[in-house]
Design an enzyme around this catalytic site. Structure first.
Site, PDB file in Angstrom:
ATOM      1  N   LYS A 247     -30.806 -28.692  22.989  1.00 46.70           N
ATOM      2  CA  LYS A 247     -29.401 -29.265  22.838  1.00 46.70           C
ATOM      3  C   LYS A 247     -29.213 -30.135  24.218  1.00 46.70           C
ATOM      4  O   LYS A 247     -30.001 -29.690  25.367  1.00 46.70           O
ATOM      5  CB  LYS A 247     -28.397 -27.955  22.846  1.00 46.70           C
ATOM      6  CG  LYS A 247     -28.558 -26.996  21.462  1.00 46.70           C
ATOM      7  CD  LYS A 247     -27.198 -26.235  21.639  1.00 46.70           C
ATOM      8  CE  LYS A 247     -27.138 -25.381  20.403  1.00 46.70           C
ATOM      9  NZ  LYS A 247     -26.652 -26.157  19.082  1.00 46.70           N
ATOM     10  N   ARG A 321     -29.307 -20.025  10.333  1.00 46.20           N
ATOM     11  CA  ARG A 321     -29.563 -19.921   8.940  1.00 46.20           C
ATOM     12  C   ARG A 321     -30.754 -19.169   8.779  1.00 46.20           C
ATOM     13  O   ARG A 321     -31.386 -18.367   7.692  1.00 46.20           O
ATOM     14  CB  ARG A 321     -29.711 -21.230   8.051  1.00 46.20           C
ATOM     15  CG  ARG A 321     -31.110 -22.281   8.839  1.00 46.20           C
ATOM     16  CD  ARG A 321     -30.658 -23.463   8.201  1.00 46.20           C
ATOM     17  NE  ARG A 321     -29.416 -24.268   9.010  1.00 46.20           N
ATOM     18  CZ  ARG A 321     -29.304 -25.468   8.883  1.00 46.20           C
ATOM     19  NH1 ARG A 321     -29.709 -26.047   8.168  1.00 46.20           N
ATOM     20  NH2 ARG A 321     -28.100 -25.991   9.668  1.00 46.20           N
TER      21      ARG A 321
END
Length: 470
Positions: A247, A321
Site C-alpha cells: 500500500k 477475502r
C-alpha cells in the site's frame, strides 16, 4: 459507571432532564426558570442551576427521526461535562421508553472510553453512579444497556490498539480471557494446528510476518439442542501492509484497524453470553498479519484453501477475502449453522459506493436482508444491499486455478469481493456478507485522529435477539 433504578427524583441534587424537540411544557414543573433558551434539538444540552446550586442538565432528544441514535446525545453530554459531576447523578426517565433508556445507558457508557490507553500519563476518571428515575422496573434494561456500551468500548479498544501490541495471538489471548469471565467456550488454533487442519489461505496470508496467524473459535451454546443457530465469521488482519502489493504510505498507520470485523465477532459472542440469550452461536475469527518478507506470498502464486479449492493470487492486498474463505469453509463444513454471517473491513470500493454512513450488505436471502436492514435503521447502524449479478462473476475466472482473488478492474469491487466469498459458502441459503470498511473506523468528535466507531455490536446483537425470540 454504575447504573441503578430509583423511583423518586431528588431535585436538590444534580440530574439530567431529557427534553423532546419543542416540548418544554412536559418538564416545566422540574425547571428552575420558566423559559430557558432551549428547544430540545437533538444532541444539544444546556446547564441550569437549581435553588440549592445543584446542576440540572437539559438534554435534547430531538424528534422521532433521531430516536435510533439517541446514545449520541447522551455520549456527548457525558463526554463534555462528566468532569464536573460528583460521585452520582440522576437521569429523569419517567417519560422515556425502555429502548430510549437503553440507548441513554449505552451513550453514557460509551463516554467512558479512553483512547489514550498507551499514554505514559493517563487522564483521571471519576467513578460515577447513575440513578435512572422511573416508577417502572428498569433492572433488565439498565443491565443490557450497560453490557452493550461496555462491549462497544472493548471492541473500540481492540481496533484502536497498535499493531505491535495487537498481534493475532493477542486477539487469541483476549478471546480466551473473555471466555473465562463471561462463561463461553474458546479455542485458539495456532500455527501447527492450522497446518494440520488445512487452513492454507490463512497461513499463506500470514507467511511474511513474525507474528504467526491464529484462528479463534468462540462458542456460546446454552440450548439443549446443539444445532448452531448462527455462525459469525470475522476478518482479523491485525495489520495490513498490502504485502508485496504494498500500500502507499499515506494513512498506512490506520491499517491497524483491518480487524474490525473480528472485533465485532469477538464482542458479540461475549455480549450474547452476558445477556444469556437462548440461542446457539459460534464465532470464527481468522487472524493474520499481512507483512512484507522474503517468505511472503506473491502475486501469481496459486494457493490452497480449507475448502480444497485453489486460488490464484492476483493482488496480495486482497488478503481479507482469503482468510474469510477459510473461515466460511470451516463454518459450512463443521458448524453447519442455520444462518451464516461474515463481517469485514474488506474493500475501498464499498466506501466509494456508500461513503461512511452504511455498510455494504450482500445476500441472496431477501427475508434476511429485510430483517437486517430494518434493524440497521432501528439502531442507526445502517446497511444497504448491493448486487451480486451473475454477469459480475466472469472477472474472477482463473485459467490455472479454481478462482482468482482479485478482478483487476476498477469496477464493482465490493460485489466481486462478495462473490469471491460466496464461492466458499457452498451455496448456503442463509449467508450474508457485511462489508464494514466505511463504518468501522473513521473521523470522530471524540478524537483528533481517526478511531474505531464500535459499529456492528448493536446491529448483530439485535439480529441475534430477533432469532432467539422465535
Amino acid at each position: 459507571m454504575t447504573y441503578k433504578h430509583v423511583k423518586t427524583l431528588d431535585t436538590s441534587k444534580d440530574f439530567i432532564l431529557p427534553c423532546r424537540k419543542d416540548n418544554l411544557d412536559a418538564i416545566q414543573q422540574l425547571l428552575p426558570i420558566k423559559n430557558p433558551d432551549f428547544d430540545g434539538s437533538f444532541s444539544t444540552y444546556q446547564l441550569l442551576y437549581g435553588k440549592g446550586g445543584n446542576r440540572i442538565y437539559l438534554i435534547g432528544l430531538g424528534e422521532e427521526k433521531n430516536s435510533a441514535q439517541l446514545e449520541n446525545t447522551f455520549q456527548k453530554l457525558a463526554f463534555e461535562t462528566q468532569k464536573y459531576w460528583d460521585k452520582s447523578i440522576q437521569v429523569f426517565a419517567e417519560d422515556l421508553n425502555e429502548n430510549e433508556i437503553k440507548k441513554a445507558v449505552i451513550g453514557l457508557e460509551m463516554a467512558q472510553y479512553a483512547i489514550g490507553e498507551f499514554k505514559s500519563e493517563k487522564e483521571k476518571t471519576n467513578k460515577t453512579s447513575v440513578a435512572f428515575i422511573s416508577t417502572e422496573p428498569l433492572k433488565k434494561v439498565l443491565e443490557e444497556g450497560h453490557y452493550t456500551g461496555e462491549t462497544i468500548n472493548k471492541i473500540k479498544a481492540l481496533v484502536d490498539a497498535p499493531p505491535n501490541i495487537k498481534t493475532p495471538e493477542f486477539l487469541g489471548d483476549w478471546a480466551e480471557q473473555s471466555a473465562k469471565k463471561s462463561d463461553y467456550k474458546c479455542t485458539v488454533l495456532k500455527h501447527k494446528e492450522l497446518k494440520k487442519q488445512g487452513f492454507d489461505a490463512v497461513l499463506s496470508v500470514g507467511k511474511g510476518s513474525v507474528n504467526k496467524p491464529v484462528v479463534i473459535i468462540t462458542e456460546y451454546t446454552p440450548k439443549t439442542n446443539k444445532k448452531v443457530d448462527i455462525a459469525l465469521v470475522g476478518k482479523g488482519i491485525t495489520f495490513d501492509s498490502g504485502g508485496l502489493s504494498i500500500k502507499p504510505s499515506t494513512n498506512l498507520h490506520y491499517m491497524k484497524s483491518d480487524m474490525g470485523g473480528a472485533a465485532v465477532v469477538l464482542g458479540v459472542v461475549e455480549l450474547v453470553s452476558k445477556l444469556k440469550l437462548n440461542i446457539n452461536i459460534v464465532g470464527i475469527v481468522c487472524s493474520a498479519e499481512n507483512a512484507v518478507d522474503a517468505e511472503s506470498y506473491r502475486p501469481g502464486d496459486v494457493i490452497n484453501s480449507y475448502s480444497g479449492k485453489t486460488i490464484e493470487i492476483i493482488d496480495t492486498d486482497a488478503e481479507g477475502r482469503l482468510v474469510l474463505a477459510d473461515g466460511l469453509s470451516y463454518a459450512v463444513k463443521n458448524i453447519k449453522p442455520e444462518y451464516l454471517i461474515d463481517l469485514a473491513t474488506l474493500t475501498g470500493s464499498v466506501v466509494r459506493t456508500l461513503g461512511y454512513e452504511a455498510a455494504g450488505m450482500f445476500t441472496h436471502n431477501t427475508e434476511m436482508a429485510s430483517t437486517m436492514s430494518d434493524i440497521g435503521y432501528k439502531v442507526h447502524e445502517r446497511v444497504w444491499q448491493l448486487p451480486m449479478f451473475e454477469e459480475y462473476k466472469s472477472v474472477l475466472h482463473s485459467d490455472i486455478a479454481d478462482i482468482r482473488n482479485f478482478s483487476g478492474t476498477p469496477l464493482t469491487g465490493a460485489s466481486n469481493a462478495a462473490q469471491f466469498l460466496e464461492f466458499f459458502t457452498e451455496d448456503h441459503k442463509n449467508w450474508m456478507h457485511l462489508d464494514i470498511a466505511g463504518v468501522s473506523f473513521g473521523a470522530s468528535p471524540y478524537a483528533k485522529m481517526k478511531s474505531a466507531s464500535g459499529y456492528g455490536i448493536q446491529l448483530i446483537t439485535e439480529f441475534i435477539k430477533k432469532k432467539a425470540s422465535k
